[in-house]
Design a protein around this motif. Structure first.
Motif, PDB file in Angstrom:
ATOM      1  N   ALA A  89      10.962   9.491 -26.598  1.00 33.42           N
ATOM      2  CA  ALA A  89       9.926   8.482 -26.817  1.00 33.42           C
ATOM      3  C   ALA A  89       8.743   8.781 -25.915  1.00 33.42           C
ATOM      4  N   ALA A  90       7.571   8.325 -26.330  1.00 33.30           N
ATOM      5  CA  ALA A  90       6.369   8.512 -25.534  1.00 33.30           C
ATOM      6  C   ALA A  90       5.434   7.324 -25.722  1.00 33.30           C
ATOM      7  N   ILE A  91       4.593   7.115 -24.709  1.00 29.64           N
ATOM      8  CA  ILE A  91       3.590   6.058 -24.772  1.00 29.64           C
ATOM      9  C   ILE A  91       2.310   6.600 -24.158  1.00 29.64           C
ATOM     10  N   ASP A  92       1.196   6.450 -24.871  1.00 33.39           N
ATOM     11  CA  ASP A  92      -0.045   7.027 -24.365  1.00 33.39           C
ATOM     12  C   ASP A  92      -0.864   5.979 -23.621  1.00 33.39           C
ATOM     13  N   ARG A  93      -2.046   6.372 -23.188  1.00 35.40           N
ATOM     14  CA  ARG A  93      -2.859   5.493 -22.344  1.00 35.40           C
ATOM     15  C   ARG A  93      -3.362   4.271 -23.090  1.00 35.40           C
ATOM     16  N   ASN A  94      -3.300   4.312 -24.417  1.00 37.67           N
ATOM     17  CA  ASN A  94      -3.689   3.158 -25.228  1.00 37.67           C
ATOM     18  C   ASN A  94      -2.474   2.355 -25.681  1.00 37.67           C
ATOM     19  N   ASP A  95      -1.315   2.640 -25.101  1.00 37.58           N
ATOM     20  CA  ASP A  95      -0.060   1.952 -25.417  1.00 37.58           C
ATOM     21  C   ASP A  95       0.449   2.245 -26.816  1.00 37.58           C
ATOM     22  N   ASN A  96      -0.016   3.339 -27.405  1.00 40.76           N
ATOM     23  CA  ASN A  96       0.562   3.782 -28.673  1.00 40.76           C
ATOM     24  C   ASN A  96       1.892   4.462 -28.369  1.00 40.76           C
ATOM     25  N   THR A  97       2.913   4.131 -29.157  1.00 43.46           N
ATOM     26  CA  THR A  97       4.239   4.673 -28.900  1.00 43.46           C
ATOM     27  C   THR A  97       4.681   5.588 -30.041  1.00 43.46           C
ATOM     28  N   SER A  98       5.565   6.498 -29.707  1.00 44.85           N
ATOM     29  CA  SER A  98       6.167   7.372 -30.711  1.00 44.85           C
ATOM     30  C   SER A  98       7.618   7.609 -30.323  1.00 44.85           C
ATOM     31  N   TYR A  99       8.445   7.859 -31.334  1.00 42.21           N
ATOM     32  CA  TYR A  99       9.884   7.985 -31.121  1.00 42.21           C
ATOM     33  C   TYR A  99      10.463   9.126 -31.936  1.00 42.21           C
ATOM     34  N   LYS A 100      11.508   9.704 -31.398  1.00 44.05           N
ATOM     35  CA  LYS A 100      12.330  10.651 -32.166  1.00 44.05           C
ATOM     36  C   LYS A 100      12.946   9.867 -33.320  1.00 44.05           C
ATOM     37  N   ASP A 101      13.032  10.492 -34.473  1.00 41.86           N
ATOM     38  CA  ASP A 101      13.498   9.789 -35.671  1.00 41.86           C
ATOM     39  C   ASP A 101      14.861   9.125 -35.459  1.00 41.86           C
ATOM     40  N   SER A 102      15.753   9.802 -34.777  1.00 44.45           N
ATOM     41  CA  SER A 102      17.121   9.294 -34.665  1.00 44.45           C
ATOM     42  C   SER A 102      17.241   8.069 -33.759  1.00 44.45           C
ATOM     43  N   VAL A 103      16.195   7.733 -33.009  1.00 40.21           N
ATOM     44  CA  VAL A 103      16.256   6.566 -32.131  1.00 40.21           C
ATOM     45  C   VAL A 103      15.321   5.447 -32.582  1.00 40.21           C
ATOM     46  N   LYS A 104      14.537   5.688 -33.607  1.00 41.61           N
ATOM     47  CA  LYS A 104      13.615   4.653 -34.094  1.00 41.61           C
ATOM     48  C   LYS A 104      14.385   3.401 -34.485  1.00 41.61           C
ATOM     49  N   GLY A 105      13.860   2.272 -34.044  1.00 44.86           N
ATOM     50  CA  GLY A 105      14.506   1.005 -34.334  1.00 44.86           C
ATOM     51  C   GLY A 105      15.607   0.643 -33.356  1.00 44.86           C
ATOM     52  N   ARG A 106      15.995   1.583 -32.504  1.00 48.39           N
ATOM     53  CA  ARG A 106      17.056   1.310 -31.513  1.00 48.39           C
ATOM     54  C   ARG A 106      16.527   1.387 -30.080  1.00 48.39           C
ATOM     55  N   PHE A 107      15.578   2.271 -29.831  1.00 48.83           N
ATOM     56  CA  PHE A 107      15.035   2.472 -28.486  1.00 48.83           C
ATOM     57  C   PHE A 107      13.610   1.913 -28.430  1.00 48.83           C
ATOM     58  N   THR A 108      13.244   1.387 -27.250  1.00 50.69           N
ATOM     59  CA  THR A 108      11.896   0.883 -27.032  1.00 50.69           C
ATOM     60  C   THR A 108      11.376   1.373 -25.692  1.00 50.69           C
ATOM     61  N   ILE A 109      10.226   2.035 -25.708  1.00 50.74           N
ATOM     62  CA  ILE A 109       9.586   2.489 -24.479  1.00 50.74           C
ATOM     63  C   ILE A 109       8.516   1.476 -24.091  1.00 50.74           C
ATOM     64  N   SER A 110       8.404   1.214 -22.787  1.00 50.80           N
ATOM     65  CA  SER A 110       7.397   0.267 -22.313  1.00 50.80           C
ATOM     66  C   SER A 110       7.032   0.580 -20.874  1.00 50.80           C
ATOM     67  N   GLN A 111       5.932  -0.037 -20.423  1.00 46.80           N
ATOM     68  CA  GLN A 111       5.480   0.088 -19.041  1.00 46.80           C
ATOM     69  C   GLN A 111       5.117  -1.286 -18.519  1.00 46.80           C
ATOM     70  N   ASP A 112       5.131  -1.434 -17.195  1.00 45.24           N
ATOM     71  CA  ASP A 112       4.582  -2.656 -16.646  1.00 45.24           C
ATOM     72  C   ASP A 112       3.061  -2.515 -16.590  1.00 45.24           C
ATOM     73  N   ASN A 113       2.384  -3.617 -16.363  1.00 53.12           N
ATOM     74  CA  ASN A 113       0.921  -3.605 -16.440  1.00 53.12           C
ATOM     75  C   ASN A 113       0.287  -2.670 -15.414  1.00 53.12           C
ATOM     76  N   ALA A 114       0.887  -2.561 -14.266  1.00 56.12           N
ATOM     77  CA  ALA A 114       0.337  -1.691 -13.226  1.00 56.12           C
ATOM     78  C   ALA A 114       0.679  -0.234 -13.444  1.00 56.12           C
ATOM     79  N   LYS A 115       1.498   0.038 -14.456  1.00 54.69           N
ATOM     80  CA  LYS A 115       1.940   1.402 -14.794  1.00 54.69           C
ATOM     81  C   LYS A 115       2.660   2.053 -13.620  1.00 54.69           C
ATOM     82  N   ASN A 116       3.348   1.237 -12.841  1.00 52.50           N
ATOM     83  CA  ASN A 116       4.175   1.782 -11.772  1.00 52.50           C
ATOM     84  C   ASN A 116       5.616   1.969 -12.190  1.00 52.50           C
ATOM     85  N   ASN A 117       5.972   1.424 -13.332  1.00 57.94           N
ATOM     86  CA  ASN A 117       7.337   1.534 -13.833  1.00 57.94           C
ATOM     87  C   ASN A 117       7.321   1.783 -15.333  1.00 57.94           C
ATOM     88  N   LEU A 118       8.149   2.691 -15.742  1.00 54.01           N
ATOM     89  CA  LEU A 118       8.327   3.031 -17.152  1.00 54.01           C
ATOM     90  C   LEU A 118       9.760   2.661 -17.516  1.00 54.01           C
TER      91      LEU A 118
END
Length: 122
Positions: free
Chosen positions: A49-78
């Motif tokens: 999974a990946a998340i860009d600077r605009n908070d757009n996310t992308s996932y490997k097909d086999s994990v879509k719908g099961r995994f969620t990538i996120s960050q805190d607002n300060a971007k100190n934790n992924l």
């Protein structure tokens, strides 16, 4: 150079949930792409999974719908929330940062942490 420290791995039964965390420090701008990779024994490393600077996310097909990538607002934790885990999700999971903002899995500039092991039993 950015430092990445993962936590949250462990053992879980199939169908269960785990949330991985990554403490981030040392980055000097906000253009990074952030992601999670994994590597199972005997297999190649793969992007999950990946998340860009605009908070757009992308996932490997086999994990879509099961995994969620996120960050805190300060971007100190992924984070990577993993639901409905399957035995084939068993792997060492790596937090990753790409300083040019390129979320392409095969970018040569990904920096990875030390990894955290996730084991899913059937």
């Amino acid at each position: 150079q950015v430092q990445l420290v993962e936590s949250g791995g462990g053992w879980v039964q199939a169908g269960g949930r785990l949330t991985l965390s990554c403490e981030v420090s040392g980055y000097k701008h906000t253009r990074y792409c952030w992601g999670w990779f994994r590597q199972a024994p005997g297999k190649k490393r793969e992007g999950v999974a990946a998340i860009d600077r605009n908070d757009n996310t992308s996932y490997k097909d086999s994990v879509k719908g099961r995994f969620t990538i996120s960050q805190d607002n300060a971007k100190n934790n992924l984070y990577l929330q993993m639901d409905s885990l399957k035995p084939e999700d068993t792997a060492t999971y790596y937090c990753a940062a790409e300083p040019d903002g390129d979320c392409y899995e095969r970018s040569p500039n990904w920096n990875l942490g030390q990894g955290t092991l996730v084991t899913v039993s059937s």
